[in-house]
Design an enzyme around this catalytic site. Structure first.
Site, PDB file in Angstrom:
ATOM      1  N   CYS A 106      41.580  84.232  34.095  1.00  0.00           N
ATOM      2  CA  CYS A 106      42.564  83.789  34.972  1.00  0.00           C
ATOM      3  C   CYS A 106      43.897  84.447  34.740  1.00  0.00           C
ATOM      4  O   CYS A 106      44.192  85.179  33.592  1.00  0.00           O
ATOM      5  CB  CYS A 106      42.980  82.286  34.710  1.00  0.00           C
ATOM      6  SG  CYS A 106      43.775  81.797  33.213  1.00  0.00           S
ATOM      7  N   ASP A 133      42.682  59.937  50.213  1.00  0.00           N
ATOM      8  CA  ASP A 133      41.900  58.812  49.763  1.00  0.00           C
ATOM      9  C   ASP A 133      42.847  57.760  50.514  1.00  0.00           C
ATOM     10  O   ASP A 133      43.552  57.950  51.378  1.00  0.00           O
ATOM     11  CB  ASP A 133      42.227  58.540  48.244  1.00  0.00           C
ATOM     12  CG  ASP A 133      43.590  58.421  47.843  1.00  0.00           C
ATOM     13  OD1 ASP A 133      44.426  58.270  48.735  1.00  0.00           O
ATOM     14  OD2 ASP A 133      43.936  58.243  46.566  1.00  0.00           O
ATOM     15  N   ASP A 177      36.985  64.593  41.995  1.00  0.00           N
ATOM     16  CA  ASP A 177      38.325  65.102  42.055  1.00  0.00           C
ATOM     17  C   ASP A 177      38.852  64.299  40.855  1.00  0.00           C
ATOM     18  O   ASP A 177      38.406  63.359  40.184  1.00  0.00           O
ATOM     19  CB  ASP A 177      39.340  64.341  43.113  1.00  0.00           C
ATOM     20  CG  ASP A 177      39.629  62.921  43.139  1.00  0.00           C
ATOM     21  OD1 ASP A 177      40.600  62.569  42.822  1.00  0.00           O
ATOM     22  OD2 ASP A 177      38.531  62.112  43.029  1.00  0.00           O
ATOM     23  N   CYS A 206      45.613  83.773  31.299  1.00  0.00           N
ATOM     24  CA  CYS A 206      44.928  84.454  30.106  1.00  0.00           C
ATOM     25  C   CYS A 206      45.058  85.958  30.307  1.00  0.00           C
ATOM     26  O   CYS A 206      45.004  86.611  29.313  1.00  0.00           O
ATOM     27  CB  CYS A 206      43.636  83.888  30.058  1.00  0.00           C
ATOM     28  SG  CYS A 206      43.329  82.323  29.470  1.00  0.00           S
ATOM     29  N   CYS A 246      38.371  84.062  29.320  1.00  0.00           N
ATOM     30  CA  CYS A 246      38.820  83.447  30.506  1.00  0.00           C
ATOM     31  C   CYS A 246      39.561  84.680  31.349  1.00  0.00           C
ATOM     32  O   CYS A 246      40.452  85.334  30.732  1.00  0.00           O
ATOM     33  CB  CYS A 246      39.751  82.371  30.586  1.00  0.00           C
ATOM     34  SG  CYS A 246      40.387  81.886  31.932  1.00  0.00           S
ATOM     35  N   HIS A 290      45.740  77.394  34.218  1.00  0.00           N
ATOM     36  CA  HIS A 290      44.332  77.699  33.347  1.00  0.00           C
ATOM     37  C   HIS A 290      43.467  76.919  33.381  1.00  0.00           C
ATOM     38  O   HIS A 290      42.199  77.008  33.893  1.00  0.00           O
ATOM     39  CB  HIS A 290      44.857  78.027  32.148  1.00  0.00           C
ATOM     40  CG  HIS A 290      43.519  78.203  31.051  1.00  0.00           C
ATOM     41  ND1 HIS A 290      42.925  79.288  30.951  1.00  0.00           N
ATOM     42  CD2 HIS A 290      43.002  77.030  30.380  1.00  0.00           C
ATOM     43  CE1 HIS A 290      42.021  78.868  30.071  1.00  0.00           C
ATOM     44  NE2 HIS A 290      41.888  77.531  29.779  1.00  0.00           N
TER      45      HIS A 290
END
Length: 382
Positions: free
Chosen positions: A311, A94, A271, A314, A309, A340
């Site tokens: 991931c 940015d 974002d 998890c 999940c 996560h």
């Protein structure tokens, strides 16, 4: 030769949302996409390898903060942000425009630029459209932003009109400077649409900024505390005025419902610090809604944060263990919840893209909102 190229892949027949590919110097981004925020050249608590593992395609860093430390000249000396932080996929920076909003108590705006007092040591700083380009040229991101003013909501119509017209003048100055430098062949500069809560001013800003023919466009000044229906209304007024063959980026948005609603209204890129910030406080996003793992009721809960999940967190750790880490002030707990939450949003956007390709995004939205606990009332303020 443009630094980036947007390729349209499919428009969802059910919702009108679109899927695409954004070709950049550091790889192709499948859109729509959520971008994790790495303000100071790091996504808090995460390694670049972990970000790759969870499927992150692009990350965002902050011009203002990297200008202050370690300094853009140091990053340039290191070979640019990609080398400095060991991330070889696309990066977006940015311009410092959001700090004009967030640091309003230590800055003064004039036509030439913005005077700041450093939030670190109080030293005097002066950021102009040209200086924002110089810093971002040093940083070397694939996609860079025009310097703008992110006006607050609410603000008077007169203030917002003056602000957006100055933002247009700054955009033209920054673009001219960027092109003259020759960096436009390797860094894509986006223009930013402002206009606050006024639909006619949003349209004015969109017409002015698109007339400058940037390779991509951002929508700024939303998600700054206004009700979500107002944000959606401003998107509906603005997005149709943006070129179809260029990427559209809604700045600072990261709640699951707003991501889906934004995509339906034609946005490609998002974002937000939300997933990482709430993770550090023990709040997680799951397929059944938000879960605050620090709560007492999880002290003997040996199930994963989200049974649906896959991931790293998890697959390997329980709610009880993660709660223990937070209660013991162990940093590993915040790392696990951060991993996560980022995985959750990246996976959500992958599912959204697939729903677009399947012409079923509205069905997906209905299913997600129901399972996430978002009815029409509480979705407004989630």
């Amino acid at each position: 030769m443009m630094a980036i190229r947007y390729e349209h892949v499919h428009t969802c027949k059910q919702s009108g949302a679109r899927a695409g590919r954004l070709h950049t110097p550091h790889g192709i981004i499948e859109t729509p996409i959520f971008m994790p925020v790495g303000t100071l050249a790091t996504v808090k608590g995460m390694s670049p390898e972990e970000l790759l593992e969870m499927g992150s395609q692009i990350i965002l860093s902050n011009t203002y903060h990297l200008w202050l430390r370690p300094g853009s000249d140091l990053v340039r000396e290191a070979g640019g942000l990609h080398n400095f932080m060991n991330w070889q996929k696309p990066i977006l920076t940015d311009s410092g425009g959001f700090q004009v909003f967030s640091l309003s108590n230590i800055r003064t705006i004039e036509e030439e630029g913005v005077h700041f007092r450093s939030h670190l040591d109080g030293s005097k700083l002066f950021l102009t459209p040209e200086k924002a380009m110089d810093i971002q040229h040093d940083l070397g991101a694939d996609i860079i932003m025009s310097f703008d003013e992110c006006a607050p909501i609410p603000a008077t119509r007169e203030y917002v009109k003056d602000s957006l017209e100055r933002t247009t003048r700054w955009a033209e100055r920054g673009l001219n400077y960027h092109v003259k430098s020759g960096n436009d062949k390797k860094q894509a500069l986006f223009g930013i649409v402002q206009g606050g809560e006024y639909s006619d001013l949003r349209k004015q800003s969109a017409r002015e900024i698109t007339s400058l023919d940037f390779p991509g466009y951002s929508i700024g000044g939303l998600s700054v505390g206004e009700p979500k229906p107002l944000m959606y209304e401003m998107l509906e007024e603005t997005v149709p005025l943006l070129p179809f063959d260029k990427p559209r980026y809604l700045m600072g948005v990261g709640s699951p419902d707003a991501l889906i609603e934004g995509v339906i209204r034609g946005i490609d890129m998002f974002d937000c610090v939300l997933p990482t910030r709430i993770a550090r406080n023990g709040t997680t996003m799951t397929s059944q809604g938000r879960l605050v793992v620090k709560n007492q009721k999880y002290s003997r809960d040996f199930s994963p944060l989200d049974p649906n999940c896959d991931c790293y967190t998890c697959r390997n750790y329980t709610r009880a263990y993660i709660r223990h880490l937070f209660k013991a002030n162990e940093m590993f707990g915040a790392r696990l919840t951060t991993y996560h939450n980022l995985h959750f949003l990246l996976n959500l956007m992958s599912d959204v893209r697939q729903a677009i390709l399947n012409d079923s995004l509205l069905d997906f939205k209905e299913y997600f909102f129901e399972t996430y606990g978002l009815n029409k009332e509480n979705a407004k303020n989630f």
